[in-house]
Design an enzyme around this catalytic site. Structure first.
Site, PDB file in Angstrom:
ATOM      1  N   HIS A 161      -1.114  -0.063  -9.611  1.00  0.00           N
ATOM      2  CA  HIS A 161      -1.605  -0.805  -8.834  1.00  0.00           C
ATOM      3  C   HIS A 161      -2.423  -1.950  -9.492  1.00  0.00           C
ATOM      4  CE1 HIS A 161      -3.934  -0.766  -4.827  1.00  0.00           C
ATOM      5  NE2 HIS A 161      -3.544  -2.643  -5.485  1.00  0.00           N
ATOM      6  N   GLU A 220      -3.769   7.396  -4.567  1.00  0.00           N
ATOM      7  CA  GLU A 220      -3.914   6.695  -5.592  1.00  0.00           C
ATOM      8  C   GLU A 220      -5.430   7.425  -6.169  1.00  0.00           C
ATOM      9  OE1 GLU A 220      -4.281   1.773  -5.700  1.00  0.00           O
ATOM     10  OE2 GLU A 220      -2.176   2.462  -5.030  1.00  0.00           O
ATOM     11  N   ARG A 263       0.687  -1.063   0.136  1.00  0.00           N
ATOM     12  CA  ARG A 263       0.212  -0.418  -0.113  1.00  0.00           C
ATOM     13  C   ARG A 263       1.029   0.625   0.240  1.00  0.00           C
ATOM     14  NH1 ARG A 263      -3.765  -2.972  -1.252  1.00  0.00           N
ATOM     15  NH2 ARG A 263      -5.809  -3.334  -0.656  1.00  0.00           N
TER      16      ARG A 263
HETATM   17  P1  NAP Z   1      -0.601 -10.885   5.291  1.00  0.00           P
HETATM   18  O1  NAP Z   1      -0.571 -12.280   5.664  1.00  0.00           O
HETATM   19  O2  NAP Z   1      -1.131 -10.635   6.286  1.00  0.00           O
HETATM   20  O3  NAP Z   1       0.942 -10.531   5.539  1.00  0.00           O
HETATM   21  C1  NAP Z   1       1.261  -9.219   5.602  1.00  0.00           C
HETATM   22  C2  NAP Z   1       2.343  -9.692   6.108  1.00  0.00           C
HETATM   23  O4  NAP Z   1       2.726  -8.109   7.133  1.00  0.00           O
HETATM   24  C3  NAP Z   1       2.766 -10.692   8.204  1.00  0.00           C
HETATM   25  O5  NAP Z   1       3.914 -11.673   7.752  1.00  0.00           O
HETATM   26  C4  NAP Z   1       2.546  -9.429   8.505  1.00  0.00           C
HETATM   27  O6  NAP Z   1       3.606  -9.902   9.935  1.00  0.00           O
HETATM   28  C5  NAP Z   1       3.498  -8.409   8.558  1.00  0.00           C
HETATM   29  N1  NAP Z   1       3.046  -7.051   9.281  1.00  0.00           N
HETATM   30  C6  NAP Z   1       1.520  -6.673   9.983  1.00  0.00           C
HETATM   31  N2  NAP Z   1       1.427  -5.453  10.469  1.00  0.00           N
HETATM   32  C7  NAP Z   1       3.498  -4.755  10.510  1.00  0.00           C
HETATM   33  C8  NAP Z   1       3.710  -3.936  10.920  1.00  0.00           C
HETATM   34  N3  NAP Z   1       3.035  -3.183  12.096  1.00  0.00           N
HETATM   35  N4  NAP Z   1       5.206  -4.002  10.801  1.00  0.00           N
HETATM   36  C9  NAP Z   1       6.134  -4.840  10.283  1.00  0.00           C
HETATM   37  N5  NAP Z   1       4.914  -5.503   9.787  1.00  0.00           N
HETATM   38  C10 NAP Z   1       3.959  -6.014  10.326  1.00  0.00           C
HETATM   39  O7  NAP Z   1      -1.031 -10.591   3.798  1.00  0.00           O
HETATM   40  P2  NAP Z   1      -0.762 -10.052   2.081  1.00  0.00           P
HETATM   41  O8  NAP Z   1      -1.850 -11.568   2.006  1.00  0.00           O
HETATM   42  O9  NAP Z   1       0.718 -10.730   2.207  1.00  0.00           O
HETATM   43  O10 NAP Z   1      -1.116  -8.929   1.403  1.00  0.00           O
HETATM   44  C11 NAP Z   1      -0.331  -7.943   2.055  1.00  0.00           C
HETATM   45  C12 NAP Z   1      -1.069  -7.301   1.741  1.00  0.00           C
HETATM   46  O11 NAP Z   1      -0.171  -7.081   0.492  1.00  0.00           O
HETATM   47  C13 NAP Z   1      -2.683  -6.659   1.748  1.00  0.00           C
HETATM   48  O12 NAP Z   1      -2.503  -6.282   3.053  1.00  0.00           O
HETATM   49  C14 NAP Z   1      -2.661  -5.707   0.533  1.00  0.00           C
HETATM   50  O13 NAP Z   1      -2.189  -4.223   1.040  1.00  0.00           O
HETATM   51  C15 NAP Z   1      -1.153  -6.134  -0.174  1.00  0.00           C
HETATM   52  N6  NAP Z   1      -1.806  -6.237  -1.751  1.00  0.00           N
HETATM   53  C16 NAP Z   1      -1.765  -5.980  -2.504  1.00  0.00           C
HETATM   54  C17 NAP Z   1      -2.080  -6.260  -4.030  1.00  0.00           C
HETATM   55  C18 NAP Z   1      -1.454  -5.001  -5.514  1.00  0.00           C
HETATM   56  O14 NAP Z   1      -2.186  -5.256  -6.732  1.00  0.00           O
HETATM   57  N7  NAP Z   1      -0.797  -4.524  -5.196  1.00  0.00           N
HETATM   58  C19 NAP Z   1      -2.412  -6.800  -4.381  1.00  0.00           C
HETATM   59  C20 NAP Z   1      -2.702  -7.668  -2.935  1.00  0.00           C
HETATM   60  C21 NAP Z   1      -2.303  -6.855  -1.772  1.00  0.00           C
HETATM   61  P3  NAP Z   1       3.135  -9.621  11.303  1.00  0.00           P
HETATM   62  O15 NAP Z   1       2.169 -10.385  11.707  1.00  0.00           O
HETATM   63  O16 NAP Z   1       4.456 -11.002  12.437  1.00  0.00           O
HETATM   64  O17 NAP Z   1       4.020  -8.252  11.874  1.00  0.00           O
END
Ligand code: NAP
Length: 323
Positions: free
Chosen positions: A282, A264, A235
């Protein structure tokens, strides 16, 4: 089920025909965007709405919940749900669902593409050829992924898919999150600054929202060093965009590959003017196949919920405890 008991679902910024088509087999659908007067529509139909099917990054907050007193479930398209007030939803007993896993590989592919495009200047080389400049001389040499150390902020579903791909590129991999993960061999850093000091590529894969806002700040960027590359597929809010622009302009870091932005679809002209950045609108999950899979997860959640079987993929903040 008698017609008057057919659950009524409100679509907000959810325009996929396959989603609406499948939902219409079972539910009575309304589209907020089609209402000539949204306020009047919410006043009349709001008290009957039991489910929402919403598009990616659609703001959902207490003001809307106030208009939908029978709301039970918000089915959101996409894995990120930072635009939804999940704490307020939980307080009101409303379940929020997202579409995890089915998009992880697609987004990870895009992250690797963005990384290579940024390091090897692939879009710039394409533009160079199209402009007829090859005849004047070879494209300038670029920096390399060889010998680099890559850090991942957020080793979740997408972060892990990125790391698995990076293993094939023979680079050192480290990560930062709030907790170390026992089942991976990558180096853990308990602070983002510590990670940034140890690597020269930072890939941002954490969620957005208040908990991560501006995490990648001027100090983190400076720690990456003048060869530093930042890739953001998470994000825009996770990176202090003004600090990133300043670091790129000053040469504090080498370049950036960005799929997401703070505001965005507005992208600062200062970023567009920079030659050493690759900018995408995006598109991380943006393939026909993956978006269709996300649509199926969204509709599965609503079907399962109204079949009385609970949500399929509730977000952790609104866990399903049965009722
Ligand atoms: P996820 O499985 O929940 O992974 C998020 C990771 O971030 C976890 O490993 C978590 O580990 C870490 N995290 C959370 N809060 C944190 C903090 N304050 N400081 C440091 N690390 C933190 O989510 P995902 O499915 O991988 O998706 C991740 C993100 O990608 C989504 O939330 C979305 O915004 C983005 N995304 C973007 C696109 C795009 O089109 N560009 C598409 C899909 C998703 P800990 O809990 O150990 O901190």
């Amino acid at each position: 089920m008698p017609p008057d008991e057919t659950p009524e679902i409100l679509l907000i910024r959810q325009t996929r025909p396959d989603v609406a088509g499948r939902l219409s087999e079972r539910f009575r659908l309304h589209r907020l965007e089609e209402a000539p007067d949204r306020d009047a529509f919410l006043g009349a139909a709001g008290p009957r709405i039991r489910g929402l099917a919403v598009g990616a990054m659609c703001p959902i907050d207490a003001r809307l919940f106030d208009r939908l007193p029978r709301l039970e479930i918000v089915a959101s398209f996409g894995v990120g749900y930072d635009s939804i007030d999940v704490a307020e939803a939980h307080r009101r007993g409303i379940v929020v669902t997202n579409t995890p896993d089915v998009l992880s590989d697609e987004v990870a592919d895009l992250a690797l593409g963005l990384l290579l495009a940024t390091i090897r200047r692939i879009p710039q080389a394409d533009r160079y050829l199209r402009a007829g400049r090859w005849r004047e001389g070879s494209f300038p040499l670029t920096t390399s992924l060889r010998e680099r150390r890559v850090g991942i902020l957020g080793l979740g579903r997408i972060g892990r898919a990125i790391a698995r791909r990076l293993e094939g590129f023979g680079v050192a991999i480290a990560y930062h999150g709030r907790t170390p993960q026992a089942d991976v061999a990558y180096t853990y850093h308990d602070s983002l600054l510590g990670l940034a000091k140890a690597v020269d590529v930072l890939i941002v894969a954490s969620p957005g929202g208040p908990g991560t806002r501006g995490l990648v700040d001027a100090a983190v960027l400076a720690a990456l060093g003048p060869e530093g590359i930042v890739v953001n597929i998470a994000r825009g809010s996770v990176i202090d965009e003004a600090a990133l622009i300043a670091a790129l302009q000053a040469g504090t870091i080498h370049g950036a590959g960005l799929d997401v932005f703070e505001n965005e679809p507005q992208v600062p002209q200062a970023l567009i003017d920079l030659d050493q950045v690759v900018l995408l609108p995006h598109v991380g999950s943006g393939s026909h196949q993956t978006r269709a899979a996300m649509g199926r997860v969204l509709t599965d959640n609503l079907f399962s919920w109204f079949d009385g079987k609970g949500p399929v993929t509730p977000v952790p903040e609104t866990p399903w405890t049965g009722r």
